[in-house]
Design a protein around this motif. Sequence first.
Motif, PDB file in Angstrom:
ATOM      1  N   GLU A   1       1.520   6.773  -6.734  1.00  0.00           N
ATOM      2  CA  GLU A   1       0.382   7.620  -7.092  1.00  0.00           C
ATOM      3  C   GLU A   1       0.661   9.107  -6.909  1.00  0.00           C
ATOM      4  O   GLU A   1       0.017   9.941  -7.537  1.00  0.00           O
ATOM      5  CB  GLU A   1      -0.853   7.206  -6.286  1.00  0.00           C
ATOM      6  CG  GLU A   1      -1.418   5.865  -6.727  1.00  0.00           C
ATOM      7  CD  GLU A   1      -2.505   5.338  -5.805  1.00  0.00           C
ATOM      8  OE1 GLU A   1      -2.792   5.976  -4.758  1.00  0.00           O
ATOM      9  OE2 GLU A   1      -3.061   4.272  -6.122  1.00  0.00           O
ATOM     10  N   THR A   2       1.633   9.455  -6.070  1.00  0.00           N
ATOM     11  CA  THR A   2       1.963  10.874  -5.902  1.00  0.00           C
ATOM     12  C   THR A   2       2.599  11.458  -7.157  1.00  0.00           C
ATOM     13  O   THR A   2       2.568  12.673  -7.350  1.00  0.00           O
ATOM     14  CB  THR A   2       2.933  11.105  -4.719  1.00  0.00           C
ATOM     15  OG1 THR A   2       4.212  10.547  -5.044  1.00  0.00           O
ATOM     16  CG2 THR A   2       2.391  10.549  -3.409  1.00  0.00           C
ATOM     17  N   GLY A   3       3.209  10.594  -7.968  1.00  0.00           N
ATOM     18  CA  GLY A   3       3.897  11.070  -9.160  1.00  0.00           C
ATOM     19  C   GLY A   3       5.253  11.702  -8.877  1.00  0.00           C
ATOM     20  O   GLY A   3       5.889  12.238  -9.774  1.00  0.00           O
ATOM     21  N   LEU A   4       5.720  11.605  -7.651  1.00  0.00           N
ATOM     22  CA  LEU A   4       6.973  12.251  -7.251  1.00  0.00           C
ATOM     23  C   LEU A   4       8.179  11.321  -7.290  1.00  0.00           C
ATOM     24  O   LEU A   4       9.313  11.784  -7.187  1.00  0.00           O
ATOM     25  CB  LEU A   4       6.845  12.824  -5.836  1.00  0.00           C
ATOM     26  CG  LEU A   4       5.829  13.946  -5.668  1.00  0.00           C
ATOM     27  CD1 LEU A   4       5.668  14.293  -4.191  1.00  0.00           C
ATOM     28  CD2 LEU A   4       6.258  15.172  -6.466  1.00  0.00           C
TER      29      LEU A   4
ATOM     30  N   ALA B   1      -0.536  12.103   1.795  1.00  0.00           N
ATOM     31  CA  ALA B   1      -1.141  10.983   1.065  1.00  0.00           C
ATOM     32  C   ALA B   1      -0.779   9.650   1.712  1.00  0.00           C
ATOM     33  O   ALA B   1      -1.649   8.786   1.916  1.00  0.00           O
ATOM     34  CB  ALA B   1      -0.700  11.012  -0.399  1.00  0.00           C
ATOM     35  N   ILE B   2       0.481   9.491   2.041  1.00  0.00           N
ATOM     36  CA  ILE B   2       0.928   8.237   2.656  1.00  0.00           C
ATOM     37  C   ILE B   2       0.301   8.071   4.034  1.00  0.00           C
ATOM     38  O   ILE B   2      -0.216   6.999   4.371  1.00  0.00           O
ATOM     39  CB  ILE B   2       2.473   8.198   2.741  1.00  0.00           C
ATOM     40  CG1 ILE B   2       3.068   8.145   1.332  1.00  0.00           C
ATOM     41  CG2 ILE B   2       2.938   7.018   3.584  1.00  0.00           C
ATOM     42  CD1 ILE B   2       4.546   8.474   1.277  1.00  0.00           C
ATOM     43  N   PHE B   3       0.323   9.136   4.840  1.00  0.00           N
ATOM     44  CA  PHE B   3      -0.218   9.034   6.195  1.00  0.00           C
ATOM     45  C   PHE B   3      -1.713   8.725   6.162  1.00  0.00           C
ATOM     46  O   PHE B   3      -2.206   7.907   6.953  1.00  0.00           O
ATOM     47  CB  PHE B   3       0.061  10.319   6.987  1.00  0.00           C
ATOM     48  CG  PHE B   3      -0.058  10.137   8.467  1.00  0.00           C
ATOM     49  CD1 PHE B   3       0.975   9.576   9.196  1.00  0.00           C
ATOM     50  CD2 PHE B   3      -1.211  10.505   9.143  1.00  0.00           C
ATOM     51  CE1 PHE B   3       0.870   9.381  10.566  1.00  0.00           C
ATOM     52  CE2 PHE B   3      -1.330  10.326  10.507  1.00  0.00           C
ATOM     53  CZ  PHE B   3      -0.288   9.759  11.225  1.00  0.00           C
ATOM     54  N   ALA B   4      -2.442   9.339   5.240  1.00  0.00           N
ATOM     55  CA  ALA B   4      -3.884   9.084   5.130  1.00  0.00           C
ATOM     56  C   ALA B   4      -4.150   7.642   4.709  1.00  0.00           C
ATOM     57  O   ALA B   4      -5.040   6.978   5.267  1.00  0.00           O
ATOM     58  CB  ALA B   4      -4.520  10.058   4.137  1.00  0.00           C
ATOM     59  N   ALA B   5      -3.394   7.137   3.723  1.00  0.00           N
ATOM     60  CA  ALA B   5      -3.594   5.760   3.257  1.00  0.00           C
ATOM     61  C   ALA B   5      -3.286   4.760   4.361  1.00  0.00           C
ATOM     62  O   ALA B   5      -4.051   3.810   4.588  1.00  0.00           O
ATOM     63  CB  ALA B   5      -2.720   5.493   2.033  1.00  0.00           C
TER      64      ALA B   5
ATOM     65  N   LEU C   1       0.828  -1.202   0.000  1.00  0.00           N
ATOM     66  CA  LEU C   1       0.000   0.000   0.000  1.00  0.00           C
ATOM     67  C   LEU C   1       0.870   1.263   0.000  1.00  0.00           C
ATOM     68  O   LEU C   1       0.607   2.220  -0.737  1.00  0.00           O
ATOM     69  CB  LEU C   1      -0.926   0.015   1.211  1.00  0.00           C
ATOM     70  CG  LEU C   1      -1.689   1.326   1.437  1.00  0.00           C
ATOM     71  CD1 LEU C   1      -2.760   1.507   0.378  1.00  0.00           C
ATOM     72  CD2 LEU C   1      -2.282   1.364   2.831  1.00  0.00           C
ATOM     73  N   ILE C   2       1.895   1.264   0.819  1.00  0.00           N
ATOM     74  CA  ILE C   2       2.807   2.414   0.880  1.00  0.00           C
ATOM     75  C   ILE C   2       3.473   2.610  -0.483  1.00  0.00           C
ATOM     76  O   ILE C   2       3.525   3.725  -1.007  1.00  0.00           O
ATOM     77  CB  ILE C   2       3.844   2.226   2.005  1.00  0.00           C
ATOM     78  CG1 ILE C   2       3.145   2.270   3.376  1.00  0.00           C
ATOM     79  CG2 ILE C   2       4.949   3.280   1.900  1.00  0.00           C
ATOM     80  CD1 ILE C   2       3.984   1.750   4.522  1.00  0.00           C
ATOM     81  N   HIS C   3       3.955   1.528  -1.060  1.00  0.00           N
ATOM     82  CA  HIS C   3       4.587   1.585  -2.383  1.00  0.00           C
ATOM     83  C   HIS C   3       3.618   2.164  -3.414  1.00  0.00           C
ATOM     84  O   HIS C   3       3.959   3.078  -4.176  1.00  0.00           O
ATOM     85  CB  HIS C   3       5.034   0.177  -2.780  1.00  0.00           C
ATOM     86  CG  HIS C   3       5.789   0.115  -4.061  1.00  0.00           C
ATOM     87  ND1 HIS C   3       5.193   0.182  -5.301  1.00  0.00           N
ATOM     88  CD2 HIS C   3       7.127  -0.010  -4.294  1.00  0.00           C
ATOM     89  CE1 HIS C   3       6.106   0.091  -6.236  1.00  0.00           C
ATOM     90  NE2 HIS C   3       7.300  -0.030  -5.648  1.00  0.00           N
TER      91      HIS C   3
END
Length: 130
Positions: A31-34, A83-87, A24-26
């Motif tokens: 998904e951030t595109g960064l 984004a990561i913290f929310a997921a 999920l983290i990966h």
Amino acid sequence: MPHFTFDYSANLEGLVDLKALAKLIHQTMMETGLFELGAIRVRGFRTDIYAVADLLEENSFIDMSLRIGKGRSEADRKRAGEAIFAAVSAFLSERFETPHFMLSLEIREIDADLSWKKNAIHPRLRQKTI
């Protein structure tokens, strides 16, 4: 880069699907595109020795750290962290139903002058996109 690690208390094994968490983290990082696919590393480390808060046996934690190379704006770093913290928070929502869980995330920039690396995966993955 980036290197994402999470330390977790041993008492979470069997309660949290840690492999699914890493995936999920990966996925969220992509998904951030960064971040470039060939650079992402997500690793989890079981912590057997710990003392948390009031020392209750059921207290547990996941402490996350994202180390990235310089060059991304503060807004982009913040967007990625949020984004990561929310997921992860959503994935672990059941853990927050108890008063015994802690989650944290910190993002740090790596000094390029003090970082050495070789990556044989980049060329292979970059070739696929051509």
